[in-house]
Design a protein around this motif. Structure first.
Motif, mmCIF file in Angstrom:
data_model
loop_
_atom_site.group_PDB
_atom_site.id
_atom_site.type_symbol
_atom_site.label_atom_id
_atom_site.label_comp_id
_atom_site.label_asym_id
_atom_site.label_seq_id
_atom_site.Cartn_x
_atom_site.Cartn_y
_atom_site.Cartn_z
ATOM 1 N N TRP A 152 4.728 0.575 -10.126
ATOM 2 C CA TRP A 152 5.849 1.419 -10.530
ATOM 3 C C TRP A 152 5.978 1.556 -12.045
ATOM 4 O O TRP A 152 6.500 2.546 -12.544
ATOM 5 N N LEU A 153 5.457 0.615 -12.794
ATOM 6 C CA LEU A 153 5.464 0.687 -14.256
ATOM 7 C C LEU A 153 4.782 1.971 -14.740
ATOM 8 O O LEU A 153 5.126 2.508 -15.794
ATOM 9 N N LEU A 154 3.844 2.474 -13.964
ATOM 10 C CA LEU A 154 3.134 3.695 -14.346
ATOM 11 C C LEU A 154 4.055 4.919 -14.382
ATOM 12 O O LEU A 154 3.778 5.872 -15.105
ATOM 13 N N ILE A 155 5.143 4.886 -13.617
ATOM 14 C CA ILE A 155 6.067 6.031 -13.587
ATOM 15 C C ILE A 155 6.734 6.226 -14.949
ATOM 16 O O ILE A 155 6.627 7.304 -15.549
ATOM 17 N N PRO A 156 7.453 5.242 -15.501
ATOM 18 C CA PRO A 156 8.054 5.477 -16.824
ATOM 19 C C PRO A 156 7.018 5.704 -17.916
ATOM 20 O O PRO A 156 7.268 6.474 -18.850
ATOM 21 N N VAL A 157 5.859 5.057 -17.789
ATOM 22 C CA VAL A 157 4.803 5.289 -18.781
ATOM 23 C C VAL A 157 4.354 6.748 -18.720
ATOM 24 O O VAL A 157 4.208 7.406 -19.754
ATOM 25 N N ILE A 161 6.083 9.307 -17.535
ATOM 26 C CA ILE A 161 7.194 10.179 -17.941
ATOM 27 C C ILE A 161 7.292 10.264 -19.468
ATOM 28 O O ILE A 161 7.567 11.334 -20.007
ATOM 29 N N ILE A 162 7.064 9.171 -20.159
ATOM 30 C CA ILE A 162 7.151 9.213 -21.625
ATOM 31 C C ILE A 162 5.940 9.925 -22.240
ATOM 32 O O ILE A 162 6.058 10.605 -23.257
ATOM 33 N N LEU A 163 4.775 9.798 -21.611
ATOM 34 C CA LEU A 163 3.553 10.379 -22.178
ATOM 35 C C LEU A 163 3.281 11.820 -21.744
ATOM 36 O O LEU A 163 2.663 12.582 -22.496
ATOM 37 N N ALA A 164 3.706 12.196 -20.564
ATOM 38 C CA ALA A 164 3.353 13.509 -20.012
ATOM 39 C C ALA A 164 3.750 14.682 -20.920
ATOM 40 O O ALA A 164 2.936 15.595 -21.115
ATOM 41 N N PRO A 165 4.960 14.714 -21.481
ATOM 42 C CA PRO A 165 5.276 15.852 -22.352
ATOM 43 C C PRO A 165 4.312 15.984 -23.535
ATOM 44 O O PRO A 165 3.909 17.091 -23.893
ATOM 45 N N TYR A 166 3.924 14.870 -24.114
ATOM 46 C CA TYR A 166 2.975 14.900 -25.221
ATOM 47 C C TYR A 166 1.599 15.360 -24.733
ATOM 48 O O TYR A 166 0.968 16.208 -25.365
ATOM 49 N N VAL A 167 1.140 14.824 -23.612
ATOM 50 C CA VAL A 167 -0.168 15.200 -23.067
ATOM 51 C C VAL A 167 -0.215 16.702 -22.797
ATOM 52 O O VAL A 167 -1.156 17.407 -23.194
ATOM 53 N N PHE A 168 0.810 17.216 -22.133
ATOM 54 C CA PHE A 168 0.805 18.640 -21.784
ATOM 55 C C PHE A 168 1.049 19.519 -23.007
ATOM 56 O O PHE A 168 0.565 20.655 -23.058
ATOM 57 N N PHE A 169 1.791 19.018 -23.996
ATOM 58 C CA PHE A 169 1.937 19.760 -25.251
ATOM 59 C C PHE A 169 0.582 19.935 -25.911
ATOM 60 O O PHE A 169 0.235 21.027 -26.377
ATOM 61 N N LYS A 170 -0.202 18.861 -25.951
ATOM 62 C CA LYS A 170 -1.529 18.922 -26.582
ATOM 63 C C LYS A 170 -2.477 19.826 -25.787
ATOM 64 O O LYS A 170 -3.290 20.515 -26.383
ATOM 65 N N ILE A 171 -2.378 19.815 -24.470
ATOM 66 C CA ILE A 171 -3.240 20.657 -23.643
ATOM 67 C C ILE A 171 -2.903 22.130 -23.831
ATOM 68 O O ILE A 171 -3.796 22.976 -23.936
ATOM 69 N N GLN A 172 -1.610 22.436 -23.888
ATOM 70 C CA GLN A 172 -1.184 23.835 -23.977
ATOM 71 C C GLN A 172 -1.274 24.293 -25.416
ATOM 72 O O GLN A 172 -1.338 25.402 -25.749
ATOM 73 N N ALA A 200 0.840 -1.206 0.000
ATOM 74 C CA ALA A 200 0.000 0.000 0.000
ATOM 75 C C ALA A 200 0.872 1.253 0.000
ATOM 76 O O ALA A 200 0.569 2.226 -0.698
ATOM 77 N N ALA A 201 1.967 1.234 0.769
ATOM 78 C CA ALA A 201 2.882 2.384 0.790
ATOM 79 C C ALA A 201 3.477 2.609 -0.595
ATOM 80 O O ALA A 201 3.586 3.745 -1.064
ATOM 81 N N HIS A 202 3.849 1.522 -1.264
ATOM 82 C CA HIS A 202 4.392 1.602 -2.621
ATOM 83 C C HIS A 202 3.357 2.204 -3.582
ATOM 84 O O HIS A 202 3.677 3.060 -4.406
ATOM 85 N N GLN A 203 2.125 1.763 -3.463
ATOM 86 C CA GLN A 203 1.075 2.243 -4.357
ATOM 87 C C GLN A 203 0.788 3.727 -4.123
ATOM 88 O O GLN A 203 0.660 4.494 -5.088
ATOM 89 N N ILE A 204 0.698 4.132 -2.883
ATOM 90 C CA ILE A 204 0.481 5.553 -2.566
ATOM 91 C C ILE A 204 1.648 6.386 -3.081
ATOM 92 O O ILE A 204 1.451 7.450 -3.679
ATOM 93 N N SER A 205 2.842 5.892 -2.870
ATOM 94 C CA SER A 205 4.048 6.595 -3.312
ATOM 95 C C SER A 205 4.079 6.740 -4.836
ATOM 96 O O SER A 205 4.474 7.791 -5.359
ATOM 97 N N THR A 206 3.657 5.713 -5.533
ATOM 98 C CA THR A 206 3.623 5.773 -6.995
ATOM 99 C C THR A 206 2.644 6.838 -7.466
ATOM 100 O O THR A 206 2.977 7.669 -8.320
ATOM 101 N N VAL A 207 1.454 6.839 -6.900
ATOM 102 C CA VAL A 207 0.435 7.821 -7.303
ATOM 103 C C VAL A 207 0.891 9.239 -6.945
ATOM 104 O O VAL A 207 0.756 10.160 -7.754
#
Length: 125
Positions: free
Chosen positions: A107-112, A114-125, A34-41
């Motif tokens: 933890w797999l969600l972290i690299p996923v 990181i790779i997607l966030a720049p594209y997501v925020f580029f599209k939003i902005q 649970a600590a790992h999951q909270i930390s990931t989010v």
């Protein structure tokens, strides 16, 4: 692209702060998974805020560049994580276990992210 390499380093600081918060505050009150999951989010949220403001100040010039930034940051993140983990004496099996979604590891969600966030925020902005 050099500025984006340099802008990756504060992400390491955020991850260290996030992990320290987990270890000092709530890990002793709940089970390790649970600590790992909270930390990931919480790290996903922290990284999202940071990446949003980085790209607001230094916007990519195209969708392709935003994807390249994400790819670069993900490669740097994984290289750091596995390099530092192996240096600290963890086995490759231990390090890979943090990516086992079937065991509740997120933890797999972290690299996923990181790779997607720049594209997501580029599209939003």
């Amino acid at each position: 692209m050099l500025k984006y390499i340099l802008l990756w380093f504060p992400m390491v600081v955020l991850a260290i702060i996030n992990g320290t918060a987990r270890d000092l505050w709530y890990k002793k009150h709940i089970n390790g998974l649970a600590a790992h999951q909270i930390s990931t989010v919480s790290l996903i949220v922290l990284l999202g805020i940071y990446i949003f403001f980085v790209l607001k100040k230094y916007p990519p010039q195209s969708e392709t560049e935003s994807l390249l930034i994400g790819l670069l940051w993900m490669i740097m993140t994984l290289a750091f994580e596995f390099g530092f983990g192996l240096y600290r004496g963890n086995s490759l099996t231990q390090l890979l276990d943090a990516y086992n979604i079937m065991k509740g590891q997120l933890w797999l969600l972290i690299p996923v992210w990181i790779i997607l966030a720049p594209y997501v925020f580029f599209k939003i902005q």
